[in-house]
Motif scaffolding. Sequence first.
Motif, PDB file in Angstrom:
ATOM      1  N   SER A  75      28.975   7.668 -45.301  1.00 20.37           N
ATOM      2  CA  SER A  75      27.017   7.435 -45.682  1.00 20.37           C
ATOM      3  C   SER A  75      26.166   8.316 -44.812  1.00 20.37           C
ATOM      4  CB  SER A  75      27.297   5.411 -45.377  1.00 20.37           C
ATOM      5  OG  SER A  75      27.974   4.695 -46.314  1.00 20.37           O
ATOM      6  N   ALA A  76      25.256   7.794 -45.406  1.00 20.49           N
ATOM      7  CA  ALA A  76      23.300   9.135 -44.168  1.00 20.49           C
ATOM      8  C   ALA A  76      23.246   7.281 -43.370  1.00 20.49           C
ATOM      9  CB  ALA A  76      22.882   8.934 -45.229  1.00 20.49           C
ATOM     10  N   SER A  77      22.641   7.653 -42.551  1.00 21.16           N
ATOM     11  CA  SER A  77      22.364   7.039 -41.384  1.00 21.16           C
ATOM     12  C   SER A  77      22.836   6.157 -40.800  1.00 21.16           C
ATOM     13  CB  SER A  77      20.529   6.722 -42.210  1.00 21.16           C
ATOM     14  OG  SER A  77      19.628   5.633 -40.802  1.00 21.16           O
ATOM     15  N   ALA A  78      21.605   4.490 -40.987  1.00 15.53           N
ATOM     16  CA  ALA A  78      23.092   3.719 -40.112  1.00 15.53           C
ATOM     17  C   ALA A  78      23.625   2.152 -41.103  1.00 15.53           C
ATOM     18  CB  ALA A  78      21.805   2.602 -39.339  1.00 15.53           C
ATOM     19  N   ILE A  79      23.621   3.587 -42.597  1.00 20.44           N
ATOM     20  CA  ILE A  79      23.615   2.616 -43.430  1.00 20.44           C
ATOM     21  C   ILE A  79      25.286   1.548 -43.481  1.00 20.44           C
ATOM     22  CG2 ILE A  79      24.521   2.066 -46.012  1.00 20.44           C
ATOM     23  CD1 ILE A  79      22.145   4.524 -46.358  1.00 20.44           C
ATOM     24  N   GLY A  80      25.803   0.955 -43.299  1.00 17.70           N
ATOM     25  CA  GLY A  80      26.763  -0.108 -43.705  1.00 17.70           C
ATOM     26  C   GLY A  80      27.889  -0.003 -42.316  1.00 17.70           C
ATOM     27  N   GLU A 101      13.990  23.045 -33.943  1.00 18.08           N
ATOM     28  CA  GLU A 101      12.771  22.098 -33.375  1.00 18.08           C
ATOM     29  C   GLU A 101      13.689  20.969 -33.349  1.00 18.08           C
ATOM     30  OE1 GLU A 101       8.909  22.816 -34.166  1.00 18.08           O
ATOM     31  OE2 GLU A 101       9.445  21.208 -35.714  1.00 18.08           O
ATOM     32  N   ALA A 102      13.353  20.290 -31.727  1.00 22.69           N
ATOM     33  CA  ALA A 102      13.807  18.985 -31.215  1.00 22.69           C
ATOM     34  C   ALA A 102      13.271  17.937 -31.429  1.00 22.69           C
ATOM     35  CB  ALA A 102      14.115  19.671 -30.238  1.00 22.69           C
ATOM     36  N   HIS A 103      13.309  17.168 -32.390  1.00 24.04           N
ATOM     37  CA  HIS A 103      12.723  15.944 -32.165  1.00 24.04           C
ATOM     38  C   HIS A 103      13.494  14.422 -31.539  1.00 24.04           C
ATOM     39  CE1 HIS A 103      10.830  18.116 -36.013  1.00 24.04           C
ATOM     40  NE2 HIS A 103      11.753  18.887 -35.826  1.00 24.04           N
ATOM     41  N   GLY A 104      12.116  13.701 -31.472  1.00 25.37           N
ATOM     42  CA  GLY A 104      12.802  12.495 -31.225  1.00 25.37           C
ATOM     43  C   GLY A 104      12.373  10.767 -31.954  1.00 25.37           C
ATOM     44  N   TYR A 105      13.622   9.799 -32.096  1.00 21.68           N
ATOM     45  CA  TYR A 105      13.005   9.461 -33.159  1.00 21.68           C
ATOM     46  C   TYR A 105      12.448   8.246 -32.322  1.00 21.68           C
ATOM     47  CZ  TYR A 105      16.871  10.182 -36.396  1.00 21.68           C
ATOM     48  OH  TYR A 105      17.299  11.361 -37.423  1.00 21.68           O
ATOM     49  N   VAL A 106      11.438   7.314 -33.088  1.00 22.38           N
ATOM     50  CA  VAL A 106      10.213   6.302 -32.287  1.00 22.38           C
ATOM     51  C   VAL A 106      10.999   5.130 -31.880  1.00 22.38           C
ATOM     52  CG1 VAL A 106       8.570   4.592 -32.209  1.00 22.38           C
ATOM     53  CG2 VAL A 106       8.490   6.634 -33.540  1.00 22.38           C
ATOM     54  N   ASN A 107      12.309   4.695 -32.990  1.00 25.26           N
ATOM     55  CA  ASN A 107      13.030   3.788 -32.707  1.00 25.26           C
ATOM     56  C   ASN A 107      14.472   4.365 -33.109  1.00 25.26           C
ATOM     57  OD1 ASN A 107      11.319   1.860 -31.553  1.00 25.26           O
ATOM     58  ND2 ASN A 107      10.746   1.609 -33.758  1.00 25.26           N
ATOM     59  N   PRO A 108      15.784   3.485 -33.072  1.00 21.91           N
ATOM     60  CA  PRO A 108      17.210   4.163 -33.140  1.00 21.91           C
ATOM     61  C   PRO A 108      17.257   3.684 -34.651  1.00 21.91           C
ATOM     62  CG  PRO A 108      17.569   3.448 -30.911  1.00 21.91           C
ATOM     63  CD  PRO A 108      15.336   3.477 -31.505  1.00 21.91           C
ATOM     64  N   PRO A 109      17.600   4.495 -35.541  1.00 22.65           N
ATOM     65  CA  PRO A 109      18.243   4.210 -36.938  1.00 22.65           C
ATOM     66  C   PRO A 109      18.655   3.148 -37.127  1.00 22.65           C
ATOM     67  CG  PRO A 109      18.571   6.584 -36.402  1.00 22.65           C
ATOM     68  CD  PRO A 109      17.672   5.709 -35.114  1.00 22.65           C
ATOM     69  N   PHE A 110      19.608   2.773 -35.897  1.00 24.19           N
ATOM     70  CA  PHE A 110      20.473   1.640 -35.734  1.00 24.19           C
ATOM     71  C   PHE A 110      19.225   0.632 -36.440  1.00 24.19           C
ATOM     72  CE2 PHE A 110      23.304  -2.082 -33.977  1.00 24.19           C
ATOM     73  CZ  PHE A 110      24.903  -1.938 -35.422  1.00 24.19           C
ATOM     74  N   ASP A 111      18.665   0.767 -35.107  1.00 20.02           N
ATOM     75  CA  ASP A 111      17.636  -0.812 -34.566  1.00 20.02           C
ATOM     76  C   ASP A 111      16.763  -0.833 -35.722  1.00 20.02           C
ATOM     77  OD1 ASP A 111      19.286  -0.175 -32.338  1.00 20.02           O
ATOM     78  OD2 ASP A 111      17.797   0.108 -30.830  1.00 20.02           O
ATOM     79  N   TYR A 128      17.438  -0.174 -39.201  1.00 19.16           N
ATOM     80  CA  TYR A 128      18.440  -0.640 -40.398  1.00 19.16           C
ATOM     81  C   TYR A 128      18.627  -1.946 -40.535  1.00 19.16           C
ATOM     82  CZ  TYR A 128      21.126  -0.730 -44.336  1.00 19.16           C
ATOM     83  OH  TYR A 128      21.810  -0.440 -45.451  1.00 19.16           O
ATOM     84  N   HIS A 129      19.034  -2.411 -39.266  1.00 18.33           N
ATOM     85  CA  HIS A 129      19.592  -3.832 -38.934  1.00 18.33           C
ATOM     86  C   HIS A 129      18.564  -4.332 -38.310  1.00 18.33           C
ATOM     87  CE1 HIS A 129      23.384  -2.759 -39.718  1.00 18.33           C
ATOM     88  NE2 HIS A 129      23.278  -1.462 -38.771  1.00 18.33           N
ATOM     89  N   GLY A 130      17.455  -4.554 -37.334  1.00 17.63           N
ATOM     90  CA  GLY A 130      16.573  -5.367 -37.353  1.00 17.63           C
ATOM     91  C   GLY A 130      14.808  -5.016 -37.709  1.00 17.63           C
ATOM     92  N   GLY A 131      15.059  -4.338 -38.307  1.00 11.24           N
ATOM     93  CA  GLY A 131      13.433  -4.033 -38.892  1.00 11.24           C
ATOM     94  C   GLY A 131      12.390  -3.128 -37.254  1.00 11.24           C
ATOM     95  N   GLY A 132      11.902  -2.729 -38.215  1.00 16.58           N
ATOM     96  CA  GLY A 132      10.427  -1.439 -37.315  1.00 16.58           C
ATOM     97  C   GLY A 132      10.272  -0.848 -37.906  1.00 16.58           C
TER      98      GLY A 132
END
Length: 300
Positions: free
Chosen positions: A158-163, A213-223, A225-229
Amino acid sequence: MSARQATILCLASYVKGHEFIRECKRLGCRVLLLTVEKHKEADWPRESIDERYLMPDLMRREDVIHAVSYLARTESIDRIVPLDEFDLEMASTLREHLRIPGMGETTVRYFRDKLAMRMRARERGVPVPEFVAIVNYDRIREYLATVPPPWVLKPRFSASAIGIRKLDRAEQLWPILDELGDRQSFHLLERFIPGDVYHVDSIVTEGDVRFAEAHGYVNPPFDVYHGGGLFATSTLDVGSAEERSLTALNADVGLWTCNGNPNQDWSIVDQGNGWFSLRNRSSGTCLDNCLVQEEVSFGC
């Protein structure tokens, strides 16, 4: 490839890849699009598509093999290109079946299968959180007894934090595995290590990283997907310590054995453990809508 017009078959489970399709046509290719019926009326760049074909879905292996093999009776297909990461496996299956150049099924697993990614990264000396395949129960019990919680149970494809499910106690795992039944081997268990999450987008030609090119997530994808934001990412300053470290690791990880535009996710933790490789994938989480232009010549 011969001097005749090249024929490109694009697979699209989602409405993506418009600029790629246009560029193929601009370069003189014959462009075939295989997509799903629900996207029949989507805003495809029809002026750049020579033929369009529809199927109920592109996940049924035998059906798609039969359909594309039938198409190949009258079309000499030179390349098969997935326009989304969810189409990577099917594209590799078709290449293997029709013996068309490009990444085969084993190589594609390094970009879609989280277990294959972690095993390759660990073999190359890249730190990864402790993990175990959901296959042998004795090894799982040993893992639970020796690796401290929390853990995350992750679908391998699965992609991202799905499942993903977060577990704090060993006894939480076994009922979930019973629930998964025969699907449990399509998962892995991994130590959960909180930290900032980054990703490096690359363009690779013949195994050589030509652009990164390097990038940073504003919030971790897991957070998120499971907690909103807010799901958002920003480009790191070129030359910063984080940017230099990430691009160096990205070049050294040893996964770049082909052509493409992979994306490598990394986590940095504050317990002095440094960087951890989280996963490697082909770009596909809607970040591909951002076009980066670089004055570099890339081989085909």
